[in-house]
Enzyme design. Structure first.
Site, PDB file in Angstrom:
ATOM      1  N   VAL A  41       0.829  -1.212   0.000  1.00 36.74           N
ATOM      2  CA  VAL A  41       0.000   0.000   0.000  1.00 36.74           C
ATOM      3  C   VAL A  41       0.864   1.263   0.000  1.00 36.74           C
ATOM      4  O   VAL A  41       0.621   2.200  -0.769  1.00 36.74           O
ATOM      5  CB  VAL A  41      -0.961  -0.003   1.212  1.00 36.74           C
ATOM      6  CG1 VAL A  41      -1.716   1.305   1.304  1.00 36.74           C
ATOM      7  CG2 VAL A  41      -1.924  -1.177   1.106  1.00 36.74           C
ATOM      8  N   ALA A  71      -5.432  20.262  -4.705  1.00 36.10           N
ATOM      9  CA  ALA A  71      -5.144  20.583  -3.294  1.00 36.10           C
ATOM     10  C   ALA A  71      -4.685  22.024  -3.109  1.00 36.10           C
ATOM     11  O   ALA A  71      -4.732  22.552  -2.003  1.00 36.10           O
ATOM     12  CB  ALA A  71      -4.084  19.633  -2.753  1.00 36.10           C
ATOM     13  N   ALA A 119       9.446   5.346   6.903  1.00 36.10           N
ATOM     14  CA  ALA A 119       9.959   4.313   7.821  1.00 36.10           C
ATOM     15  C   ALA A 119       9.700   2.955   7.199  1.00 36.10           C
ATOM     16  O   ALA A 119       8.584   2.688   6.727  1.00 36.10           O
ATOM     17  CB  ALA A 119       9.261   4.412   9.167  1.00 36.10           C
ATOM     18  N   GLU A 128      -5.539 -11.311   3.466  1.00 34.19           N
ATOM     19  CA  GLU A 128      -4.757 -10.717   4.552  1.00 34.19           C
ATOM     20  C   GLU A 128      -3.587 -11.646   4.876  1.00 34.19           C
ATOM     21  O   GLU A 128      -3.616 -12.839   4.541  1.00 34.19           O
ATOM     22  CB  GLU A 128      -5.634 -10.574   5.804  1.00 34.19           C
ATOM     23  CG  GLU A 128      -6.796  -9.624   5.639  1.00 34.19           C
ATOM     24  CD  GLU A 128      -6.354  -8.184   5.428  1.00 34.19           C
ATOM     25  OE1 GLU A 128      -5.545  -7.671   6.205  1.00 34.19           O
ATOM     26  OE2 GLU A 128      -6.809  -7.572   4.449  1.00 34.19           O
ATOM     27  N   LYS A 147     -14.630  -3.581   8.924  1.00 27.18           N
ATOM     28  CA  LYS A 147     -15.148  -2.557   8.004  1.00 27.18           C
ATOM     29  C   LYS A 147     -16.614  -2.236   8.301  1.00 27.18           C
ATOM     30  O   LYS A 147     -17.017  -1.072   8.273  1.00 27.18           O
ATOM     31  CB  LYS A 147     -14.980  -3.036   6.561  1.00 27.18           C
ATOM     32  CG  LYS A 147     -13.506  -3.226   6.165  1.00 27.18           C
ATOM     33  CD  LYS A 147     -13.376  -3.995   4.862  1.00 27.18           C
ATOM     34  CE  LYS A 147     -11.934  -4.291   4.516  1.00 27.18           C
ATOM     35  NZ  LYS A 147     -11.794  -5.304   3.453  1.00 27.18           N
TER      36      LYS A 147
END
Ligand code: HSE
Length: 440
Positions: free
Chosen positions: A14, A33, A43, A190, A205
């Site tokens: 992701v 924006a 990180a 997952e 969710k």
């Protein structure tokens, strides 16, 4: 204006997708924006891999606290997953006055109330579009698009892995394990596949959706959760013959007594758009009083699909971070001092309709006894199918399958009726009971 600085926690699937899309679409994003959005520190556990993904100007560190403590960073993006380190990092970022964007549904389902309350106290935003059905802007739709409505229910296919498994089992006649392995190879599942197949991911969710739809605190532990591991191919096939498909649905429904919050395999009419959401795709139906039924469809997983949601949140935060905190969209759609204390109902009080399958002795009077028990419980029958005896394995001459669809009744009443039917000597196996929703 200088770009706003972002710190990224995690550059796996992701995080990598987010970084890539942010770079690729930077000009479009600036137009929206009003200024650039720049990841300045990342990180990562694997520093070498991280360095190979980002430009030389980006600082790479193995210490995630360096990101949340970095004075230049105004927005922290948390995409490391999990609920322990992620929670510490998010709370530290909030305490340091940073806005947070997260795609971590487990974190919000488990600790959302604490996180939102800390954010409220510190005047920062916590945005989480990527936490539910990634590519579908369902949080935006519920919090903003439908804000003029009283929302009545939300029902969604919100786990791509289980939807993929159910679709493949039905279409290709494949076994559960074989299809699960395929889903894992395709990257939908997952890290721990039990999160998908036991329904926990969908429950995370659904819990978030219920809170945003009804303005109730997050109450994951009160969610009723059933996965698809006990679902038999026979029932998928019978349901199909009766004009239904079985989907793993997350359901949040407001009633006069409270909120139903449940995840379980569900029969839905094959003619509904939602029944035709196949493979790893997600679909969510929302019923509200003014807009009526609206439906949302899109990919529920994927690197850039999640990146799309994370960046939308980054754009929102960039536009609003200088605004008065009171003018921002509340975390759970409703003002924090106007949250509802409607209880989450126990399953015994849920009202729904049912699919029942009974393996019975093929003798005179069996159907009458079964329907008699349902009649005494005031449960109305919608349809009955008796399967041809020769299609049943084993002792086909003396056994048959009775499939009964009922109208709505309270779950407690159905529990009692099932117990009475199960006790009949002519009922030869455990009764299969699957809930059914017409979604009309
Ligand atoms: N494992 C999840 C799914 C991924 O299958 O939908 C996105 O939450």
């Amino acid at each position: 204006m200088k770009p706003i600085k972002v710190g990224l926690l995690g550059i796996g699937t992701v995080g990598g997708g987010t970084y890539r899309v942010l770079l690729r679409n930077q000009q479009e994003i600036i137009r929206r924006a009003g200024r650039g959005i720049e990841i300045c520190i990342v990180a990562a556990r694997d520093l070498e891999r991280a360095r190979s993904l980002v430009s030389e100007t980006v600082q790479v560190t193995s210490d995630p606290f360096e990101v949340v403590n970095n004075p230049d960073v105004e927005i922290v993006v948390e995409v490391i997953g999990g609920t322990t380190l992620a929670k510490d990092l998010v709370l530290r970022a909030i305490a340091n006055g940073k806005h947070v964007v997260t795609a971590n549904k487990a974190l919000l389902a488990e600790h959302g109330n604490e996180i939102f309350s800390a954010a409220q106290k510190n005047g920062v935003m916590v945005a989480f579009e990527g936490a539910v059905a990634v590519s579908i802007p369902i949080i935006k739709a519920l919090r903003e698009g439908l804000s003029g409505n009283r929302i009545e229910w939300v029902a969604g296919i919100i786990n791509g892995t289980t939807n993929f498994i159910l679709s493949e089992m039905r279409d290709k006649g494949l076994g559960f394990d074989e299809v699960l392995a395929k889903a894992q190879a395709l990257g939908y599942a997952e890290a721990d596949p039990s999160f998908d197949i036991e329904g926990f991911d969908a429950a995370h969710k659904a819990t978030i959706l219920a809170s945003v739809a009804f303005g109730i605190p997050i109450q994951y532990r009160k969610d009723h959760v059933e996965g698809i591991t006990r679902l038999a191919a026979t029932d998928i096939s019978y349901a199909f013959q009766m004009g239904y498909r079985i989907k793993l649905l997350g359901i949040a429904k407001k009633t006069s007594l409270g909120v139903e919050l449940r995840v379980h395999p569900t029969l839905i009419p094959a003619r509904r758009l939602l029944a035709n959401v196949e493979g790893s795709m997600n679909g969510i139906m929302v019923k509200s009083d003014a807009a009526g039924i609206t439906m949302y469809y899109g990919a529920g997983a994927g690197a850039e699909q999640t990146g799309s949601a994370v960046i939308a949140d980054l754009v929102d935060v960039t536009r609003l971070h200088t605004a008065d905190a009171a003018q921002r969209v509340p975390h759970l759609a409703f003002q924090p001092d106007a949250m509802s204390d409607l209880p989450i109902l126990p399953m015994s009080q849920v009202v729904t309709s049912y699919y029942l399958r009974l393996r019975v002795a093929d003798q005179a009077g069996v159907l009458a006894k079964v329907t008699g028990i349902l009649a005494e419980a005031d449960i109305s029958i919608d349809a009955v199918l008796q399967r041809e005896a020769d299609e049943i394995d084993g002792d086909s001459a003396s056994q048959t399958d009775l499939i009964i669809l009922t109208h709505d009744c309270q779950e407690a009443r159905m529990d009692a009726a099932v117990a009475r039917m199960q006790a009949l000597p002519t009922v030869l196996q455990n009764i299969v009971r699957i809930r059914k929703e017409e979604l009309a």
